[in-house]
Design an enzyme around this catalytic site. Structure first.
Site: not given
Ligand SMILES: CC(C)(COP(=O)(O)OP(=O)(O)OC[C@H]1O[C@@H](n2cnc3c(N)ncnc32)[C@H](O)[C@@H]1OP(=O)(O)O)[C@@H](O)C(=O)NCCC(=O)NCCS
Length: 400
Positions: A88, A90-91, A400, A121, A82
């Protein structure tokens, strides 16, 4: 901001990969890595758009992952990203939800992923299903504790030749090793055998060795020699990318080959399973650094179908009461044949905890000690552990 979640359209795949590549500091990703992203068909690639512009993506490779009992169709979750402009809100939650609904509709009983952020996750129902290790062995301490009598031959081959010889060995091992994934010809060519500049990271070129017996490949290695010379002595590293043997002797032989390469001061490998034979092969096991971290994560997408597809060690049954807030279709009590039941439960657990024990990497006793399981009927944990027991720990040799 008006966020829409949908699958990618024709021609949008590269745009769907940009959000994750943003975090590698390379908005479009290196060419070779882009090519592997392109192995995900559009209908398995979800995007989030804001006013029409793609701001997030999440893909699911299509492969089979071996569970105890054999390979099952799996959503291989990858390229989840994202953009920081939309974090943050909810995407990713929306993307994960759409992705799991689609996997459910397609009839994939499980989803699997490697987590770069372990805290993310669990809330989506994924449980860490295995551990794996980064390994470092000093060249001076690589002796085995038994003589090795490998009657075959070893030769270096080109990537093209490896593409013809390696899959047979890999497939034999993958068929019975929980955690291993199926690879298509394209996967081998574009991912496993491709020597991308980005992955090379300044090291030596990708090298391919095959061990054959009676002209049949029995083991192979993919490695780099990262040469260096310091203060008049060689200090290089043999970096093992993948070493696979179809038999115990062939496995020992391929490691012997890798450990013996001259000029290198140490041997490094990644993603080895917790029970790798090196523990019992090395004379001085204590000289091997074995740094354990999280391995593959598993999410039962359809709990009934996943339980039905799994093999169990012996007869008998346990009734599992599974809770799943994120995919409510899974909520319920299950017999091990996957049927829903109204019988009183033996064990109560959340779906991510079921993911932890699914491949045999962790046990129900492990879950209890971590407070992630309720034993409703006394003795149920012992029965469940006996039924879920596997001969080997899960191993997924690639991220992967
Ligand atoms: C990590 C990432 C995918 C989160 O996406 P986001 O859209 O900001 O997440 P959301 O707003 O949908 O959050 C969903 C939930 O996850 C939690 N969350 C988000 N990022 C998190 C993280 N890095 N670690 C732990 N919890 C996280 C949020 O607090 C939220 O919690 P809730 O269910 O209690 O409300 C995004 O920040 C990103 O792309 N980061 C860099 C790349 C990455 O890490 N990708 C994952 C690869 S495995």
């Amino acid at each position: 901001m008006s966020i829409e979640i949908r699958t990618a359209e024709t021609g949008e795949r590269l745009d769907a990969l940009r959000p994750i590549w943003h975090y590698f500091g390379s908005p479009a990703g290196p060419t070779e890595e882009r090519a592997t992203g392109m192995l995900i068909p559009e209908e398995r690639l979800h995007v989030a758009t804001d006013e029409g512009a793609i701001v997030a993506g999440a893909g699911a490779f299509e492969f089979e992952l071996t569970i105890p009992g054999g390979p099952v169709p799996t959503a291989g979750v990858t390229v989840v990203g994202v953009l920081p402009t939309h974090r943050r809100r909810g995407v990713v939650r929306e993307l994960m939800s759409a992705q799991l609904k689609d996997a459910h509709t397609r009839g994939e009983p499980i989803a699997a992923l490697w987590a770069s952020e372990g805290g993310l996750y669990g809330r989506f129902g994924y449980g860490m299903a295995s551990v794996c290790a980064d390994v470092e062995i000093p060249k001076a301490h690589t002796a085995f504790n038994r003589a090795l009598d490998w009657p075959g031959t070893t030769r270096l081959v080109s990537a093209d030749e490896a593409g013809g010889l390696y899959p047979g060995v890999y497939d034999r091992v993958a068929a019975t090793t929980p955690g291993m994934i199926s690879r298509t010809e394209e996967w081998w060519k574009k991912r496993t055998l491709a020597d991308s500049e980005w992955r090379r990271a300044g090291g030596g070129e990708l090298t391919f060795a095959v061990l054959e017996q009676a002209d049949e490949p029995e083991a192979y290695a993919i490695y780099r020699l990262n040469f260096s010379y310091t203060d008049g002595v060689p200090t290089g590293v043999t970096h093992v990318v993948e070493a696979v043997g179809a038999t115990p002797e062939a496995t020992a032989a391929v490691w012997r080959y890798l450990l013996d390469i001259d000029w290198m001061a140490k041997i490094e490998a990644e993603l080895l399973p917790a029970d790798h034979p090196l523990h019992l092969l090395l004379l001085e096991q204590s000289r091997m650094r074995f740094r354990v971290g999280d391995g593959i994560w598993i999410r039962p997408v359809d709990v009934g179908a996943a339980l039905a597809a799994r093999a169990y060690a012996g007869d008998g049954d346990v009734v599992l009461e599974v809770s799943d807030e994120f995919c409510p279709w899974n909520d319920g009590r299950y017999a091990l044949d996957g049927s829903k039941t109204t019988a009183s439960p033996d064990l109560r657990l959340a779906v991510d905890a079921l993911g932890c024990v699914f491949l045999g990497g962790f046990t129900f006793s492990d879950l209890l000690r971590a407070g992630r399981l309720e034993e409703v009927k006394e003795g149920a944990i012992g029965r469940a552990d006996a039924l879920f027991r596997t001969d080997r720990k899960p191993w997924c040799p690639e991220i992967f």
